[in-house]
Design a protein around this motif. Structure first.
Motif, PDB file in Angstrom:
ATOM      1  N   VAL A 106       0.835  -1.205   0.000  1.00 22.97           N
ATOM      2  CA  VAL A 106       0.000   0.000   0.000  1.00 22.97           C
ATOM      3  C   VAL A 106       0.864   1.247   0.000  1.00 22.97           C
ATOM      4  O   VAL A 106       0.663   2.168  -0.804  1.00 22.97           O
ATOM      5  CB  VAL A 106      -0.951   0.001   1.209  1.00 22.97           C
ATOM      6  N   LEU A 148       1.104   4.530  -2.601  1.00 24.97           N
ATOM      7  CA  LEU A 148       0.471   5.737  -2.066  1.00 24.97           C
ATOM      8  C   LEU A 148       1.165   6.987  -2.632  1.00 24.97           C
ATOM      9  O   LEU A 148       2.384   7.081  -2.617  1.00 24.97           O
ATOM     10  CB  LEU A 148       0.593   5.722  -0.546  1.00 24.97           C
ATOM     11  N   ASP A 178      -8.804   3.670   5.882  1.00 20.40           N
ATOM     12  CA  ASP A 178      -8.664   2.234   5.683  1.00 20.40           C
ATOM     13  C   ASP A 178     -10.027   1.588   5.929  1.00 20.40           C
ATOM     14  O   ASP A 178     -10.443   1.408   7.079  1.00 20.40           O
ATOM     15  CB  ASP A 178      -7.604   1.667   6.630  1.00 20.40           C
ATOM     16  N   THR A 205      -8.204   2.950   1.190  1.00 17.95           N
ATOM     17  CA  THR A 205      -7.807   1.567   0.938  1.00 17.95           C
ATOM     18  C   THR A 205      -8.926   0.621   1.356  1.00 17.95           C
ATOM     19  O   THR A 205      -9.659   0.894   2.311  1.00 17.95           O
ATOM     20  CB  THR A 205      -6.532   1.204   1.724  1.00 17.95           C
ATOM     21  N   VAL A 238      -8.428  -3.349   1.698  1.00 13.71           N
ATOM     22  CA  VAL A 238      -7.597  -4.541   1.531  1.00 13.71           C
ATOM     23  C   VAL A 238      -8.376  -5.758   2.027  1.00 13.71           C
ATOM     24  O   VAL A 238      -8.869  -5.767   3.160  1.00 13.71           O
ATOM     25  CB  VAL A 238      -6.274  -4.384   2.306  1.00 13.71           C
ATOM     26  N   TYR A 270      -7.351   5.469  -4.745  1.00 11.51           N
ATOM     27  CA  TYR A 270      -8.088   4.350  -4.151  1.00 11.51           C
ATOM     28  C   TYR A 270      -7.292   3.081  -4.421  1.00 11.51           C
ATOM     29  O   TYR A 270      -6.963   2.779  -5.572  1.00 11.51           O
ATOM     30  CB  TYR A 270      -9.482   4.246  -4.754  1.00 11.51           C
ATOM     31  N   LEU A 271      -6.971   2.333  -3.363  1.00 13.51           N
ATOM     32  CA  LEU A 271      -6.185   1.108  -3.468  1.00 13.51           C
ATOM     33  C   LEU A 271      -7.008  -0.053  -2.921  1.00 13.51           C
ATOM     34  O   LEU A 271      -7.509   0.018  -1.790  1.00 13.51           O
ATOM     35  CB  LEU A 271      -4.881   1.226  -2.675  1.00 13.51           C
ATOM     36  N   THR A 272      -7.123  -1.113  -3.703  1.00 11.94           N
ATOM     37  CA  THR A 272      -7.911  -2.259  -3.263  1.00 11.94           C
ATOM     38  C   THR A 272      -7.318  -3.559  -3.793  1.00 11.94           C
ATOM     39  O   THR A 272      -6.731  -3.590  -4.877  1.00 11.94           O
ATOM     40  CB  THR A 272      -9.378  -2.127  -3.728  1.00 11.94           C
ATOM     41  N   LEU A 331      -2.732  -5.889  -5.579  1.00 16.27           N
ATOM     42  CA  LEU A 331      -3.253  -4.612  -5.103  1.00 16.27           C
ATOM     43  C   LEU A 331      -3.337  -3.666  -6.295  1.00 16.27           C
ATOM     44  O   LEU A 331      -2.331  -3.385  -6.945  1.00 16.27           O
ATOM     45  CB  LEU A 331      -2.331  -4.034  -4.026  1.00 16.27           C
ATOM     46  N   ALA A 384      -4.318   0.079  -7.868  1.00 15.69           N
ATOM     47  CA  ALA A 384      -4.493   1.496  -7.517  1.00 15.69           C
ATOM     48  C   ALA A 384      -5.292   2.205  -8.608  1.00 15.69           C
ATOM     49  O   ALA A 384      -5.149   1.916  -9.797  1.00 15.69           O
ATOM     50  CB  ALA A 384      -3.124   2.164  -7.354  1.00 15.69           C
TER      51      ALA A 384
END
Length: 246
Positions: free
Chosen positions: A28, A32, A41, A102, A104, A133-135, A240, A242
């Motif tokens: 992550v 970022l 989060d 995020t 996760v 947005y991170l997933t 992951l 982004a």
């Protein structure tokens, strides 16, 4: 779905603990954007990853959110004053409140496509223009590592993954999010062993296999016949993804 309130005391220990959390947090932080000040989060669970995010970059202010009461309570003990109990489909924050969001190991747990879409939409809504947005995506597929266990599991029925990369990308695009990079990281300590996989099957962790059904028992029997019953096969490798808000 797993009862996360009852699972909280053993959750971290059964899912790779600190080494897996460190791998996730490093991935992550690597995606970022520089200068991100506020991070949310979503589905922070016990806060084991959230805590590492908060400590991993000077000046980053992290908020955790989780729907399960006991998970949120546990996370709040690790990160006092910055964890809220919240439904990821209806986040209690104003538009554009965060520089990064995020989620996760969340989207794969959601059964309804409408709910997955709602979560992605909410994450985009609370993200400022230019934010990230991170997933995680394709989580279930990450566990298929080409082992003898996977060969025994091959007859299990398949179903569309709620967190399939293409599906998530389509939901993100509808919210004005564009792809902005990808990282892969190991699920340290989560390699399957034949004995643990058979136990997981019999307690219903494989959603397309009904415990006690003829197919489930046939697969479980096959697992018990494999060599090295306690030896973990290779760890999964998670993806992951982004996205950037235009």
């Amino acid at each position: 779905m797993l009862d996360y309130d009852s699972e909280v005391d053993r959750y971290d220990a059964t899912r790779g603990g600190e080494p897996r959390a460190a791998a996730a947090a490093d991935a992550v932080l690597g995606l970022l954007p520089e200068g991100a000040g506020r991070l949310l989060d979503v589905a922070c669970g016990t806060g084991i990853v959230t805590r590492r995010l908060a400590a991993g970059r000077p000046g980053l202010r992290v908020t955790g959110a989780d729907l399960a009461h006991e998970m949120a309570r546990y996370a709040a003990a690790r990160l006092p004053g910055v964890v809220v109990r919240a439904d990821s489909r209806r986040l209690p924050f104003p538009d554009g409140a965060f520089d990064a969001v995020t989620s996760v190991w969340l989207l794969h747990l959601i059964d309804s496509p409408e709910d997955v879409r709602a979560v992605v939409n909410e994450c985009a809504r609370v993200l400022r223009p230019g934010g990230a947005y991170l997933t995680t995506v394709d989580k279930a597929a990450a566990h298929d590592v080409g082992s003898d266990i996977d060969a025994v599991l091959a007859p299990r029925p398949s179903q569309p993954a709620p967190d399939a990369a293409d599906t998530v990308a389509a939901y993100a695009a509808a919210c004005g999010l564009v792809p902005a990079g990808q990282a892969r990281f190991p699920g340290v300590g989560q390699g399957r062993s034949p004995r643990s996989t058979a136990a997981d099957l019999r307690r219903g962790w494989f959603t397309t296999l009904t415990p006690g059904s003829a197919l489930a028992e046939r697969i479980a029997t096959g697992l018990t016949m494999l060599p090295d019953q306690e030896r973990q096969r290779p760890d999964p490798v998670f993806t992951l993804q982004a996205f950037r808000k235009g």
